[in-house]
Design an enzyme around this catalytic site. Structure first.
Site, PDB file in Angstrom:
ATOM      1  N   HIS A  16      21.818   0.097  -7.825  1.00 45.83           N
ATOM      2  CA  HIS A  16      20.665  -0.753  -8.125  1.00 45.83           C
ATOM      3  C   HIS A  16      20.413  -1.699  -6.952  1.00 45.83           C
ATOM      4  O   HIS A  16      21.359  -2.253  -6.374  1.00 45.83           O
ATOM      5  CB  HIS A  16      20.923  -1.580  -9.391  1.00 45.83           C
ATOM      6  CG  HIS A  16      21.109  -0.739 -10.616  1.00 45.83           C
ATOM      7  ND1 HIS A  16      20.086  -0.450 -11.502  1.00 45.83           N
ATOM      8  CD2 HIS A  16      22.205  -0.114 -11.121  1.00 45.83           C
ATOM      9  CE1 HIS A  16      20.542   0.305 -12.482  1.00 45.83           C
ATOM     10  NE2 HIS A  16      21.831   0.523 -12.282  1.00 45.83           N
ATOM     11  N   TYR A  73      27.491   8.414 -14.881  1.00 41.45           N
ATOM     12  CA  TYR A  73      27.991   7.927 -16.175  1.00 41.45           C
ATOM     13  C   TYR A  73      27.070   8.359 -17.315  1.00 41.45           C
ATOM     14  O   TYR A  73      25.870   8.556 -17.124  1.00 41.45           O
ATOM     15  CB  TYR A  73      28.170   6.404 -16.159  1.00 41.45           C
ATOM     16  CG  TYR A  73      26.935   5.573 -15.878  1.00 41.45           C
ATOM     17  CD1 TYR A  73      25.990   5.307 -16.867  1.00 41.45           C
ATOM     18  CD2 TYR A  73      26.729   5.025 -14.615  1.00 41.45           C
ATOM     19  CE1 TYR A  73      24.885   4.521 -16.613  1.00 41.45           C
ATOM     20  CE2 TYR A  73      25.630   4.245 -14.347  1.00 41.45           C
ATOM     21  CZ  TYR A  73      24.705   3.990 -15.352  1.00 41.45           C
ATOM     22  OH  TYR A  73      23.603   3.219 -15.080  1.00 41.45           O
ATOM     23  N   TYR A 114      30.898   0.398 -15.139  1.00 45.34           N
ATOM     24  CA  TYR A 114      30.502  -0.931 -14.688  1.00 45.34           C
ATOM     25  C   TYR A 114      31.506  -1.966 -15.160  1.00 45.34           C
ATOM     26  O   TYR A 114      32.043  -1.868 -16.273  1.00 45.34           O
ATOM     27  CB  TYR A 114      29.139  -1.332 -15.280  1.00 45.34           C
ATOM     28  CG  TYR A 114      27.954  -0.693 -14.620  1.00 45.34           C
ATOM     29  CD1 TYR A 114      27.433  -1.208 -13.442  1.00 45.34           C
ATOM     30  CD2 TYR A 114      27.326   0.411 -15.187  1.00 45.34           C
ATOM     31  CE1 TYR A 114      26.325  -0.634 -12.845  1.00 45.34           C
ATOM     32  CE2 TYR A 114      26.220   0.995 -14.600  1.00 45.34           C
ATOM     33  CZ  TYR A 114      25.728   0.456 -13.426  1.00 45.34           C
ATOM     34  OH  TYR A 114      24.631   1.039 -12.840  1.00 45.34           O
ATOM     35  N   ARG A 125      23.513   9.655 -16.147  1.00 44.77           N
ATOM     36  CA  ARG A 125      22.755   9.134 -15.007  1.00 44.77           C
ATOM     37  C   ARG A 125      23.312   9.730 -13.720  1.00 44.77           C
ATOM     38  O   ARG A 125      24.522   9.761 -13.516  1.00 44.77           O
ATOM     39  CB  ARG A 125      22.892   7.609 -14.896  1.00 44.77           C
ATOM     40  CG  ARG A 125      22.292   6.740 -15.989  1.00 44.77           C
ATOM     41  CD  ARG A 125      20.792   6.794 -16.117  1.00 44.77           C
ATOM     42  NE  ARG A 125      19.998   7.049 -14.930  1.00 44.77           N
ATOM     43  CZ  ARG A 125      19.642   6.161 -13.994  1.00 44.77           C
ATOM     44  NH1 ARG A 125      20.015   4.911 -14.114  1.00 44.77           N
ATOM     45  NH2 ARG A 125      18.886   6.494 -12.969  1.00 44.77           N
ATOM     46  N   HIS A 184      23.975   6.284  -8.648  1.00 41.63           N
ATOM     47  CA  HIS A 184      22.895   5.440  -8.121  1.00 41.63           C
ATOM     48  C   HIS A 184      23.422   4.045  -7.836  1.00 41.63           C
ATOM     49  O   HIS A 184      24.440   3.615  -8.381  1.00 41.63           O
ATOM     50  CB  HIS A 184      21.736   5.365  -9.114  1.00 41.63           C
ATOM     51  CG  HIS A 184      22.119   4.785 -10.436  1.00 41.63           C
ATOM     52  ND1 HIS A 184      22.718   5.531 -11.428  1.00 41.63           N
ATOM     53  CD2 HIS A 184      22.051   3.520 -10.926  1.00 41.63           C
ATOM     54  CE1 HIS A 184      22.976   4.757 -12.464  1.00 41.63           C
ATOM     55  NE2 HIS A 184      22.587   3.518 -12.191  1.00 41.63           N
TER      56      HIS A 184
HETATM   57 FE   LIG Z   1      22.991   1.873 -13.445  1.00 43.06          FE
END
Ligand SMILES: [Fe+2]
Length: 233
Positions: free
Chosen positions: A156, A141, A102, A151, A154
């Site tokens: 959000h 990640y 991110y 995770r 995905h």
């Molecule tokens: Fe996330």
């Protein structure tokens, strides 16, 4: 008087799901106390009320060059419990880049940032309730929830609805992700069929030749077929 069908038991995640470690401290320990909505909550401007920019729904064109990764179309329809489209509602997304990183101050995962990818977009549903994004497929990640925790890939999603108190937040996943069965966040939703409503479907009609694979993600705001949302139980 209209009545709204209730979600089936097990379709929405509980507020506390201990395998998802960080939500133990975030979730309320006491029963919630209902508060009257304030006038500003019901009538105030929404975040994102500024005009939607030309590249807000195209995350591949927000910088000077192309981002690295697999281009994808993510599109679908926002509907109410009876399948009627919800037009003119703000849909926002945020996501990691193709390497699973991110662009955020506290993300120190040792994967590269992409100078040509911010990972945030927004759009408004059209008169048919349809939305569409062009973006980059996010990478998995690690997140330190438990040993070797990763995770699944995905995106959000936030849907604002008519006012601030109607905002709903969820996550979209990809078909056949090997990490999905190990993910405490999606496993917090008890019902397997409800969990699968968070998985997008590959769609050849959305796929653009020579350009991008298409994934369909329809969102149902409530009722028996409701999309599972965060913090609703
Ligand atoms: Fe996330």
């Amino acid at each position: 008087m209209k009545t709204y069908p209730r979600a089936n038991p097990g379709d929405q995640p509980p507020l506390v799901y201990p395998p998802y470690a960080s939500n133990i401290r975030r979730a309320p320990a006491m029963p919630p106390i209902p508060l009257e909505h304030t006038l500003s909550e019901l009538t105030g401007p929404l975040y994102g009320h500024n005009p939607i920019g030309e590249t807000d729904n195209d995350l591949t064109r927000q910088h000077t060059a192309d981002p690295i990764g697999e281009r994808i179309v993510v599109a679908g329809r926002v509907m109410d419990e009876d399948g009627r489209p919800i037009p003119h509602t703000l849909v926002e997304i945020w996501q990691a880049n193709a390497a699973g990183r991110y662009r955020h101050a506290v993300d120190n995962h040792p994967a590269p940032l992409d100078p040509n990818f911010t990972g945030a977009g927004r759009t408004v549903t059209d008169q048919n309730g349809d939305y569409r994004f062009l973006t980059i497929k996010p990478g998995a990640y690690p997140w330190r929830n438990h040993p070797n925790a990763w995770r699944p890939a995905h995106i959000h999603f936030s849907l604002f609805g008519p006012c601030f108190v109607t905002r709903l937040i969820t996550q979209m996943y990809f078909p056949n992700d090997p990490l999905f069965p190990y993910d405490p966040i999606s496993l917090a939703i008890p019902d397997e069929r409800a969990r699968q409503r968070l998985v997008s479907q590959f769609d050849l009609d959305l796929t653009e030749p020579e350009w991008a694979l298409g994934f369909r993600f329809d969102i149902v705001l409530r009722g028996r077929d409701a999309t599972p949302f965060e913090g609703q139980s």
